[in-house]
Motif scaffolding. Structure first.
Motif, PDB file in Angstrom:
ATOM      1  N   LEU A  59     -31.461  40.231  31.280  1.00 38.57           N
ATOM      2  CA  LEU A  59     -30.166  39.550  31.338  1.00 38.57           C
ATOM      3  C   LEU A  59     -30.244  38.290  32.195  1.00 38.57           C
ATOM      4  N   GLU A  62     -31.742  35.666  30.164  1.00 35.05           N
ATOM      5  CA  GLU A  62     -30.780  35.147  29.186  1.00 35.05           C
ATOM      6  C   GLU A  62     -29.807  34.179  29.837  1.00 35.05           C
ATOM      7  N   VAL A  63     -29.340  34.544  31.021  1.00 35.89           N
ATOM      8  CA  VAL A  63     -28.407  33.653  31.722  1.00 35.89           C
ATOM      9  C   VAL A  63     -29.104  32.339  32.066  1.00 35.89           C
ATOM     10  N   LEU A  66     -29.335  30.337  28.847  1.00 34.00           N
ATOM     11  CA  LEU A  66     -28.016  29.832  28.473  1.00 34.00           C
ATOM     12  C   LEU A  66     -27.573  28.719  29.417  1.00 34.00           C
TER      13      LEU A  66
ATOM     14  N   GLU B 200     -23.715  41.388  31.290  1.00 34.31           N
ATOM     15  CA  GLU B 200     -23.537  41.403  29.835  1.00 34.31           C
ATOM     16  C   GLU B 200     -22.355  40.523  29.438  1.00 34.31           C
ATOM     17  N   GLN B 202     -21.173  38.073  31.152  1.00 33.59           N
ATOM     18  CA  GLN B 202     -21.539  36.686  31.427  1.00 33.59           C
ATOM     19  C   GLN B 202     -22.323  36.101  30.251  1.00 33.59           C
ATOM     20  N   VAL B 203     -23.256  36.881  29.753  1.00 38.13           N
ATOM     21  CA  VAL B 203     -24.054  36.414  28.617  1.00 38.13           C
ATOM     22  C   VAL B 203     -23.169  36.182  27.398  1.00 38.13           C
ATOM     23  N   ARG B 204     -22.261  37.120  27.145  1.00 42.61           N
ATOM     24  CA  ARG B 204     -21.364  36.946  26.007  1.00 42.61           C
ATOM     25  C   ARG B 204     -20.537  35.679  26.143  1.00 42.61           C
ATOM     26  N   ASN B 207     -22.619  32.517  25.872  1.00 42.50           N
ATOM     27  CA  ASN B 207     -23.022  32.346  24.487  1.00 42.50           C
ATOM     28  C   ASN B 207     -21.921  31.735  23.651  1.00 42.50           C
TER      29      ASN B 207
END
Lengths: 92, 223
Positions: A59, A62-63, A66, B200, B202-204, B207
């Motif tokens: 995660l 991913e952050v 992003l 999770e 935060q990622v959503r 995105n």
């Protein structure tokens, strides 16, 4: 519950194994890798914890990705462009 | 598309004012301490909190605001020296994390650690603002009484052999969750449970914001 949990005493008093198992199995629910398995499939606490670490790292990556992407996108946003207007409108 | 927009729509007016208030708070050194008051009312909120759309909207609004700030800083810095792409990415990352911590409303150790870290950077010259931010409340977020219904555990029992390796893993985990490096095992486990869901979300949110922004970009969105 409160005396069992109070932080000051947590290092002094032994927390019970049951409590740890309880917390770990709660944690398990949120791990995509092993969440899908059947409930009857018991996994070891070590496995759950390992998966937790992996998942948090994933995660974080991913952050990171992003963030890079968003910073590029923001970079390309022109102050007078429609997306700038969108951003502003979102803030209203 | 429509759903995307509604995802990132700012929430209610009450949260907007709250947002402003928060911002004020954050700029004061005592932000970590000021969250203490709200912290007491925690634990009843369930774990579904981070999964709700409302929470994601709140976060998105805070994120967008934080990103605008980053943008302003960047463009003012550009006059002298334009920051590298890496630095800009990191600034966004920090802004995103701060927004996440603010959304957590100081209920958890990890969120307070993120905010405190920022304060430390900002007031580096001063003495550490929080000698004992050890707020004795919260984090017991998941207190077992919340789950009155006895859940069947899905994890094998601990035995003598597994305890050392469990402890080792928990230590590793504690280093991954902000502010949990030196916490006790149950605290780390509870914080990690909350932190995962926050990440999770935060990622959503990031995105969908990225999608929203790129759909407005010059290139037509890929089909």
């Amino acid at each position: 519950m409160s005396n069992r949990r109070s932080r000051q005493s947590s290092s002094a008093s032994r927390i019970s194994d049951d409590q740890i198992i309880d917390l770990v199995s709660k944690l398990r629910q949120f791990l995509p890798e092993i969440r899908e398995r059947r409930r009857s499939d018991k996994v070891s606490a070590t496995k759950v914890l390992q998966e937790t670490c992996n998942y948090i790292r994933r995660l974080h990556r991913e952050v990171d990705n992003l963030s890079d992407r968003l910073s590029q996108l923001l970079e390309s946003v022109d102050e007078d462009s429609p997306e700038a207007a969108v951003i502003r409108s979102l803030l209203m | 598309m429509a759903s995307l927009i509604s995802d990132t729509e700012p929430p209610t007016t009450s949260t907007t004012t709250d947002l402003v208030r928060r911002k004020k708070k954050r700029s004061s050194v005592s932000s970590a301490a000021s969250s203490r008051t709200s912290a007491a009312s925690v634990s009843c909120e369930s774990h579904t909190r981070w999964r709700s759309e409302k929470q994601q909207r709140i976060y998105s609004a805070k994120l967008i605001q934080a990103l605008q700030q980053v943008r302003l800083n960047n463009s003012s810095a550009e006059a002298t020296s334009s920051p590298t792409a890496q630095k800009r990415g990191r600034a966004v990352r920090e802004a995103a994390d701060r927004a996440l911590a603010v959304s957590a409303r100081g209920r958890t150790l990890w969120s307070r650690a993120i905010l405190a870290n920022r304060i430390k950077l900002k007031f580096r010259k001063q003495k550490r603002p929080r000698a004992t931010t050890a707020i004795p409340v919260t984090t017991t977020v998941v207190s077992s009484s919340n789950r009155s219904r006895k859940r069947r555990v899905s994890v094998l029992r601990l035995n003598k052999k597994s305890i050392p390796s469990v402890n080792r893993k928990v230590r590793v985990l504690g280093r991954l969750v902000p502010g949990c490096g030196k916490q006790s095992v149950p605290v780390i486990l509870e914080e990690a449970t909350d932190y995962i869901q926050a990440l999770e979300m935060q990622v959503r949110a990031m995105n969908s914001l990225a999608q929203l922004l790129s759909s407005y970009g010059s290139a037509p969105p890929p089909i």
